[in-house]
Scaffold this active site. Structure first.
Site, mmCIF file in Angstrom:
data_model
loop_
_atom_site.group_PDB
_atom_site.id
_atom_site.type_symbol
_atom_site.label_atom_id
_atom_site.label_comp_id
_atom_site.label_asym_id
_atom_site.label_seq_id
_atom_site.Cartn_x
_atom_site.Cartn_y
_atom_site.Cartn_z
ATOM 1 N N ASN A 133 33.375 53.126 41.177
ATOM 2 C CA ASN A 133 34.063 52.165 42.038
ATOM 3 C C ASN A 133 33.189 51.021 42.529
ATOM 4 O OD1 ASN A 133 35.923 51.232 44.289
ATOM 5 N ND2 ASN A 133 34.262 52.129 45.485
ATOM 6 N N ALA A 187 30.779 54.342 48.167
ATOM 7 C CA ALA A 187 31.546 55.306 48.963
ATOM 8 C C ALA A 187 31.466 55.079 50.467
ATOM 9 C CB ALA A 187 31.073 56.725 48.634
ATOM 10 N N ILE A 199 37.767 51.398 49.194
ATOM 11 C CA ILE A 199 38.378 52.318 48.228
ATOM 12 C C ILE A 199 37.506 53.557 48.018
ATOM 13 C CG2 ILE A 199 39.053 52.557 45.791
ATOM 14 C CD1 ILE A 199 39.822 49.551 45.876
ATOM 15 N N TYR A 255 33.383 37.518 38.322
ATOM 16 C CA TYR A 255 34.024 38.776 38.679
ATOM 17 C C TYR A 255 34.949 39.254 37.546
ATOM 18 C CZ TYR A 255 36.699 42.098 41.556
ATOM 19 O OH TYR A 255 37.296 43.213 42.064
#
Ligand code: ZN
Length: 656
Positions: A487, A417, A421, A553
Site C-alpha cells: 500500500n 500502515a 488505507i 504518480y
C-alpha cells in the site's frame, strides 16, 4: 523462592477475609515457577447470613477461566460448603454431574463455575487453602523413585497422595485417605505428578508455607546439582523451513496457525541435546498441560513434512490405543515442536495461546533436564495423560466450539500502515483474527497499535535491505506470511511533463513502483509457503483515468498495475492470488494534506466539498471502505479471483 508478603500492603485490609484471599492468590500467581496460565487454585471458607437470616458456611473458590495472577474478588465462586462436603461422601459422581451440582449449590448465579478441585478444598479443614503446580516439587516427583525423594526431603511433615486424575476421583481419594487423620499434623499435602496444597487459618501462614515447601524442593535440586546450564551454540536460522513447518502443521490442522519460534539460549541448548528425542517425548510436566500441548511434541528431523505427517499418524494410534469407542479424536496436529539446532516452536490459532504454549514448554524443558540429573525424567503413564486430555469436561467443549474469524491464525503484512488505507487495513485484518506486521517509515508505527497481534516495524520501503529485515522479523515472530497488502505510496506535487523535476519523477517511481517490486520479490518465497496466500496491490483510479499534471504518480501506479498483473500470471501456479484496487479520492489518507486537497479542487474549479464527492454516486470514499475491499480480496470471497482490478471510486464515467 522468596515470600512476597508485604505487611504494609495488607495492613489496610487485615480484617477483610476476601481481600486477603485475593492478595495471596495474586502473590502465588505472580510466580511462574508456582503456577502457569490458569494452573493452581485457592479458596477461603467464610460464614455469611443468607436471605432468611440464617448463617451458612461458604467456600469461595477460584472460578474457572480466572488466572491467579490477576484474580479479583469476582473471580471466586461462592459454593455452599456442606453440599461440597456431602459430595465427597458419594460413592460415584461423574465430573459433568459434579460441575452441574456445584453450580446449583452456588449462592450467586452470576459467579464463574467453581474450580474442579472445589470438593478437595472443601474437605481440608482450614480457612485458607492454597494449591499450586510448583515446578520444583513436580519435577522431583516426575523422576525414577520420585516418591522416595519426596519422603526423604519432607519426612512425615507432608501428606503424600499418589497420582489420581483431578476432579471428583481425586477429591474422593483424598477424602478416604484423610477421614481419620489429624490435618494439623501436616504442613502440606503433595499430590504426586500434580502439585502442592498448603492450608492454615491465617492467610499469611498458608501462603508462606507454600513458599517454604517449594524452597525446600528447590534447595534439594540445587544440592543434587539438578540445575540446567544451557550450552551456547552457533546461532542458526532457517526462516523458509519455519514457514514450511507452519504450512505443514496448518494443513493437518485444516486451518491457519501461528508458529512461534523460541530460539533463546535455553531452547536451542535443549534442542541440541543428543538424547532430546527420548527425553522430550516422555510426557508433560503436569497432566493439565496436555490440553494445550498434547502429550508430546513433534521432533523435527531432516524432512519436516514427513516428520509432521508421522506425528499425526502416531497421534491417531495413541488415540486408538486408549479410546473407549465413545470419544471424539482431537485434531492430530502437533502443538509444539523441538527443532534440533534451532529451538522450539509453538503452534496455535492465536498469538495469546501460542505464548501460553511457549511458556509451558519453557518450564517443561527445564524440568525434563533437572529430572534427568535426578536419575531419569519420568512423566505419568500415557493412559493417565490420555484421561486428562480426553476428560469428559474437555470433550464437551469440542461440541460448543463456534466458528472463528475469517483470518484467525493468518499472518498479514501491510505497508504504509501508520495512516489512511494502510492503518485501516491493519485494523480490519486484526479484528478479523490475523496477526499483522505493520510497516511504515514513520517511527511512531512501533507504538501506534496497542494489541500484541500487531507488530509495528519502522521501515523505509524504498530501502531493499530494510524491507528484507522487516519481512524476516515478521516470519521470525509469526512463522510465515499469508497476506500482503502493498500500500505504501505518495502523491507527488502536481507538475506538467514539460516542467517535471527529475527528482520528483524518480522519487515517485521509487516509492509508488519499485518499492512494491522489491517487497513482492522478497515476500514471494514465504507467500508460496503460506495458507491460501493473497496479495492486494493498492493502485489508483489514475491508472484508468489519468489527470493532467499527475504523470509521476499515474505512470508509477500504471507500472504497479502491470507488475501486479504479471505477478498474478506468475504466481497462480503457487496458489498465490494477486488482485488490484483502484481507489479514488480517499481523503482521510496521508496523501491528501489540506494543501493538496485545496490545490486539486481549485484545479477542477470546484469547492473542496464538491470535489470530495465528485463521482457518479456522490459518495465520499474512506480508508475504511478501501480496507474492507482489501480484506475481501484477501479472503474467501475472492478465493477464485486473481489478476482482477476493482475500482473503489463512487463510480467514474471515465473509468466505466
Ligand atoms: Zn491442580
Amino acid at each position: 523462592m522468596k515470600s512476597l508478603w508485604d505487611d504494609n500492603k495488607t495492613g489496610k485490609y487485615k480484617h477483610n477475609v476476601m481481600q486477603l484471599r485475593v492478595y495471596t492468590s495474586q502473590l502465588l500467581g505472580q510466580e511462574p515457577d508456582l503456577v502457569l496460565h490458569g494452573g493452581g487454585n485457592t479458596s477461603v471458607k467464610v460464614k455469611e447470613t443468607n436471605l432468611f437470616g440464617e448463617s451458612e458456611e461458604l467456600l469461595y473458590v477460584k472460578g474457572s477461566g480466572w488466572n491467579l495472577a490477576t484474580i479479583e474478588a469476582a473471580g471466586f465462586a461462592p459454593v455452599k460448603l456442606d453440599v461440597l462436603k456431602r459430595m465427597a461422601e458419594l460413592e460415584q459422581l461423574s465430573d459433568t454431574e459434579m460441575v452441574k451440582n456445584q453450580r446449583a449449590a452456588m449462592i450467586n448465579p452470576a459467579a464463574p463455575n467453581p474450580s474442579v478441585e472445589a470438593i478437595l478444598h472443601a474437605i481440608i479443614p482450614f480457612k485458607y487453602v492454597d494449591h499450586t503446580h510448583a515446578d520444583a516439587v513436580v519435577t522431583i516427583t516426575n523422576t525414577e523413585k520420585g516418591e522416595e525423594k519426596i519422603r526423604q526431603i519432607y519426612g512425615s511433615r507432608v501428606l503424600i497422595i499418589p497420582y489420581v486424575m483431578p476432579g471428583f476421583v481425586l477429591a474422593k481419594k483424598v477424602y478416604e485417605l484423610t477421614r481419620d487423620i489429624d490435618w494439623g499434623r501436616f504442613e502440606a499435602m503433595i499430590l504426586l505428578n500434580h502439585g502442592v496444597f498448603t492450608f492454615n487459618n491465617d492467610p499469611k501462614k498458608s501462603y508462606e508455607r507454600m513458599i517454604d515447601i517449594v524452597s525446600e524442593a528447590e534447595d534439594y535440586l540445587k544440592k543434587q546439582k539438578a540445575v540446567v546450564v544451557p550450552v551456547r551454540a552457533a546461532a542458526r536460522e532457517n526462516l523458509l523451513d519455519l514457514a514450511r513447518m507452519r504450512q505443514a502443521v496448518s494443513r493437518i490442522k485444516g486451518a491457519a496457525l501461528i508458529a512461534k519460534l523460541d530460539a533463546g539460549l535455553k531452547q536451542v541448548s535443549f534442542s541440541n541435546l543428543a538424547n532430546v528425542t527420548s527425553i522430550a517425548t516422555r510426557g508433560p510436566l503436569t497432566p493439565d498441560h496436555v490440553i494445550r500441548t498434547k502429550p508430546i511434541p513433534v521432533i523435527m528431523g531432516k524432512d519436516l513434512e514427513k516428520d509432521i505427517t508421522q506425528y499425526s499418524q502416531s497421534y491417531k494410534k495413541y488415540f486408538e490405543r486408549h479410546t473407549d469407542g465413545q470419544l471424539t479424536c482431537l485434531n492430530p496436529a502437533p502443538c509444539w515442536a523441538v527443532w534440533p539446532g534451532y529451538g522450539t516452536v509453538a503452534f496455535s490459532r492465536g498469538l495469546k495461546e501460542a505464548e501460553i504454549i511457549s511458556d509451558i514448554t519453557a518450564h517443561t524443558i527445564q524440568a525434563i533436564q533437572c529430572g534427568e540429573v535426578l536419575g531419569g525424567w519420568k512423566a505419568l503413564p500415557e493412559k493417565d495423560i490420555f484421561n486428562v486430555e480426553y476428560w469428559e469436561l474437555e470433550q464437551v467443549k469440542l461440541l460448543k466450539k463456534g466458528s472463528s474469524p475469517v483470518f484467525q491464525g493468518k499472518v498479514a503484512l501491510v505497508t504504509g500502515a501508520a495512516s489512511g488505507i494502510g492503518r485501516a487495513c491493519v485494523k480490519v485484518l486484526q479484528a478479523q483474527g490475523a496477526v499483522v506486521a505493520a510497516l511504515d517509515i514513520n517511527p511512531e508505527i512501533t507504538a501506534l497499535f496497542s494489541q500484541k497481534e500487531v507488530l509495528g516495524l519502522t521501515c523505509d520501503v524504498t530501502n531493499r535491505e530494510e524491507v528484507r529485515k522487516s519481512v524476516e522479523k515478521t516470519i521470525r515472530c509469526f512463522g510465515g506470511l499469508d497476506i500482503l497488502v502493498s500500500n505504501a505510496g505518495m502523491f507527488p506535487s502536481s507538475k506538467n511533463i514539460v516542467e517535471m523535476n527529475a527528482d520528483v519523477w524518480n522519487r515517485s517511481l521509487a516509492l509508488n513502483l519499485s518499492s512494491h517490486q522489491a517487497l513482492l520479490q522478497i515476500c514471494i518465497p514465504y507467500l508460496s509457503l503460506g495458507i491460501e496466500p493473497a496479495v492486494v496491490i493498492i493502485a489508483s483510479k489514475n491508472v484508468l483515468a489519468p489527470g493532467p499534471g499527475a504523470s509521476a504518480y499515474s505512470v508509477a501506479k500504471a507500472g504497479l498495475t502491470q507488475l501486479a498483473r504479471i505477478a498474478a500470471l506468475e504466481l497462480a501456479s503457487s496458489g498465490i492470488r494477486v488482485n488490484i484496487i483502484h481507489p479514488d479520492a480517499v481523503f482521510d489518507t496521508g496523501l491528501w494534506t489540506p494543501e493538496v486537497l485545496a490545490k486539486r479542487a481549485k484545479h477542477y474549479g470546484m469547492t473542496e466539498e464538491d470535489y470530495k464527492t465528485k463521482n457518479l454516486l456522490k459518495v465520499a470514499i474512506t480508508s475504511k471502505d478501501v480496507a474492507a475491499l482489501a480484506c475481501a480480496m484477501a479472503g474467501p470471497v475472492f478465493s477464485k479471483t486473481t489478476g482482477a482490478q476493482v475500482p473503489i471510486d463512487g463510480g467514474n464515467d471515465r473509468v466505466i
